[in-house]
Design an enzyme around this catalytic site. Structure first.
Site, PDB file in Angstrom:
ATOM      1  N   SER A 196     -40.056   8.955 -27.685  1.00 34.78           N
ATOM      2  CA  SER A 196     -39.902   7.520 -27.523  1.00 34.78           C
ATOM      3  C   SER A 196     -39.305   7.206 -26.147  1.00 34.78           C
ATOM      4  O   SER A 196     -39.901   7.547 -25.136  1.00 34.78           O
ATOM      5  CB  SER A 196     -39.057   6.978 -28.680  1.00 34.78           C
TER       6      SER A 196
ATOM      7  N   HIS B 278     -44.765   6.385 -27.849  1.00 34.84           N
ATOM      8  CA  HIS B 278     -45.317   5.332 -28.707  1.00 34.84           C
ATOM      9  C   HIS B 278     -44.846   3.988 -28.177  1.00 34.84           C
ATOM     10  O   HIS B 278     -44.077   3.914 -27.224  1.00 34.84           O
ATOM     11  CB  HIS B 278     -44.936   5.538 -30.177  1.00 34.84           C
TER      12      HIS B 278
END
Length: 196
Positions: free
Chosen positions: A101, A126
């Site tokens: 992330s 993401h």
């Protein structure tokens, strides 16, 4: 029983006797920084302060940021990324364990050609997520607009720093994309994979 943070001897230049400092303090003095937890305002401010201080102390000596992080808050992560671009010394990024992330966003923010992953490291990228699912409709719409702006910012940075086309990065950010060290190198998130 926790052992706490180990202490190591450190001798300041010009001093005869060494004093005992925690291992991270000693490593910071060698310009080795660590992001080994989830990203929040506190750890972000600590890393930013260290990068700015070390940059002022000697702008010619490069910094090394070791990352083993599950990700975390977007704005504090962007603040770390922006600081890395702002300080004069090059910032090497090293993925050990996991850069997920916002951790992968910070990893890709290292000086191009100076981004490294350990051979068994994992990288995951993401889109940003929101925690406000029970908000009033008006607040939710504002939150969604802000999330779209943040997603656009993150996507643009990944495109610039990996060399991947916009459509590829946009599509990949729709879901959790996990990569091995060599896959992250092929994607352009890191430049080198350490040898075993």
């Amino acid at each position: 029983m926790p052992i706490g943070v180990p202490k190591v001897p450190f001798r300041s230049p010009g001093e005869e006797d060494a004093s005992w400092v925690d291992v991270y303090n000693r490593l910071y003095r060698e310009r080795l920084l660590f992001l080994g937890q989830g990203i929040n305002s506190e750890i972000s401010n600590q890393l930013i302060g260290l990068m700015v201080y070390l940059s002022i102390e000697d702008e010619t000596k490069e910094l090394y940021l070791f990352i083993n992080s599950p990700g975390g808050w977007v704005i504090p992560g962007i603040a770390i990324y922006d600081t890395m671009q702002f300080v004069r010394p090059d910032v090497h990024t090293v993925c050990m364990g996991l850069a997920a992330s916002m951790g992968s966003f910070i990893l890709v923010g290292g000086e191009i050609t100076k981004r490294l992953a350990f051979p068994h490291a994992r990288v995951m990228m993401h889109q940003p997520a929101s925690g406000y699912y029970e908000a009033q409709t008006g607040e939710f719409v504002l939150e969604a607009e802000e999330l779209l702006k943040l997603r656009e910012t993150l996507t643009r940075v990944y495109v610039q720093r990996t060399g991947k086309p916009l459509w590829v990065v946009s599509e990949d950010m729709e879901k959790d994309v996990f990569m091995s060290a060599t896959e992250a190198q092929a994607y352009g998130i890191v430049d080198l994979v350490a040898v075993e």
